[in-house]
Design a protein around this motif. Structure first.
Motif, PDB file in Angstrom:
ATOM      1  N   ALA A 154       0.820  -1.214   0.000  1.00  0.00           N
ATOM      2  CA  ALA A 154       0.000   0.000   0.000  1.00  0.00           C
ATOM      3  C   ALA A 154       0.854   1.263   0.000  1.00  0.00           C
ATOM      4  O   ALA A 154       1.882   1.336   0.679  1.00  0.00           O
ATOM      5  N   ASP A 155       0.424   2.260  -0.776  1.00  0.00           N
ATOM      6  CA  ASP A 155       0.999   3.603  -0.714  1.00  0.00           C
ATOM      7  C   ASP A 155       0.163   4.441   0.238  1.00  0.00           C
ATOM      8  O   ASP A 155      -1.073   4.457   0.150  1.00  0.00           O
ATOM      9  N   TYR A 156       0.816   5.166   1.152  1.00  0.00           N
ATOM     10  CA  TYR A 156       0.084   6.065   2.036  1.00  0.00           C
ATOM     11  C   TYR A 156      -0.532   7.210   1.236  1.00  0.00           C
ATOM     12  O   TYR A 156      -0.114   7.510   0.115  1.00  0.00           O
ATOM     13  N   ALA A 157      -1.496   7.860   1.839  1.00  0.00           N
ATOM     14  CA  ALA A 157      -2.146   9.008   1.192  1.00  0.00           C
ATOM     15  C   ALA A 157      -1.114  10.073   0.865  1.00  0.00           C
ATOM     16  O   ALA A 157      -0.261  10.406   1.679  1.00  0.00           O
ATOM     17  N   GLY A 158      -1.180  10.582  -0.362  1.00  0.00           N
ATOM     18  CA  GLY A 158      -0.272  11.632  -0.800  1.00  0.00           C
ATOM     19  C   GLY A 158       1.059  11.140  -1.302  1.00  0.00           C
ATOM     20  O   GLY A 158       1.894  11.935  -1.737  1.00  0.00           O
TER      21      GLY A 158
END
Length: 300
Positions: A67-71
């Motif tokens: 997963a990529d974090y928000a932003g």
């Protein structure tokens, strides 16, 4: 490569988290959610050509979600667009959403693997939201620490000056921290997340920057899943073994397995903060040991 990859997005309250799913060619033997650290993204765990711990575990039969974090990464919108995001949002919204999504999609508890600051965020999220614990079978951390107490010239340069002083100035000027442009790391950071991270590295109290929630007390009362912490011989600042052990004590994780990746301890290389996940020798070294351990854990 014995797995297939594709990307999709998980909507979370006005933004979308990018997830790279790596699926084995056969029926999965388990599920893994991978969380990256600060000034980075999920590419620390995989490449399209099949390198990295995420790809290795998928080749061994695990369904892997990076997963990529928000932003950050391919999540939308990116921090460079003016999008801001705090640590509390990650702890209270994003990580719970990811854990629930992956566990529900596979109908089984997951193995949570985190690099660096991702291990701190994961511990905070699980201690604050104990309802997530039945969904997590194990938690594995690579170079995860909260405070940086080690003293050295490298620490003064990278943390005291660049991270604590230059980075906030750049974030104030640009509206976000352009870490990639300034070669601080692999990805940019939202301004508020950067400021929250700096506070946690510097302050003794392990409390929420937004509402004062006491993560240390919550952690001390948490019944953790199976735990394993890895540290690297050449990781002298960002995941120093002494700082990792201090984080383990602060969060009541002293019962965890602890592995020092060094030639002196029997490893094939003296790894550093990044290479413990990217070095070509890792697939012959600690990756197989970790995979075997995950397989050995009995489902809840």
């Amino acid at each position: 490569m014995k797995h297939q990859q594709h990307s999709y997005f998980l909507p979370v309250k006005g933004y979308q988290l990018h997830i790279r799913r790596l699926l084995p060619l056969q029926q999965p033997i388990g599920t893994v959610l991978m969380l990256h650290g600060a000034i980075g993204n999920s590419r620390i765990f995989y490449t399209q050509s099949g390198k990295g711990l995420g790809c290795y575990l998928a080749d061994q039969g695990f369904a892997v979600y990076c997963a990529d974090y928000a932003g950050r990464g391919r999540s939308l919108p990116h921090s460079s667009s003016g999008f801001d995001h705090s640590q509390q949002q990650l702890i209270c919204q994003d990580i719970p959403a990811l854990v629930r999504h992956v566990a529900e999609a596979n109908q089984q508890p997951l193995h949570l693997i985190a690099h660096s600051w991702g291990g701190v965020l994961a511990a905070a999220s699980l201690s604050r939201h104990p309802e997530l614990l039945p969904l997590v079978q194990s938690k594995v951390c690579f170079g995860s620490k909260r405070r940086i107490r080690v003293q050295s010239f490298e620490k003064k340069l990278k943390i005291d000056w660049m991270w604590n002083r230059l980075a906030p100035w750049l974030a104030e000027r640009h509206g976000y921290f352009p870490a990639k442009r300034w070669r601080f790391g692999a990805d940019d950071e939202p301004k508020q997340f950067l400021l929250d991270c700096i506070r946690w590295i510097e302050q003794d109290a392990f409390v929420d920057c937004s509402d004062g929630f006491d993560y240390k007390t919550a952690s001390q009362n948490t019944t953790w899943p199976e735990l394993w912490h890895f540290v690297a011989e050449k990781d002298r600042v960002l995941g120093h073994p002494d700082d990792v052990k201090a984080f383990m004590a602060e969060t009541n994780q002293q019962q965890a397995r602890f592995t020092h990746l060094s030639k002196a301890s029997g490893a094939l290389a003296d790894y550093d903060h990044i290479s413990m996940l990217t070095h070509p020798l890792a697939v012959q070294d600690h990756f197989p040991t970790l995979a075997d351990w995950l397989v050995s854990l009995k489902p809840k």
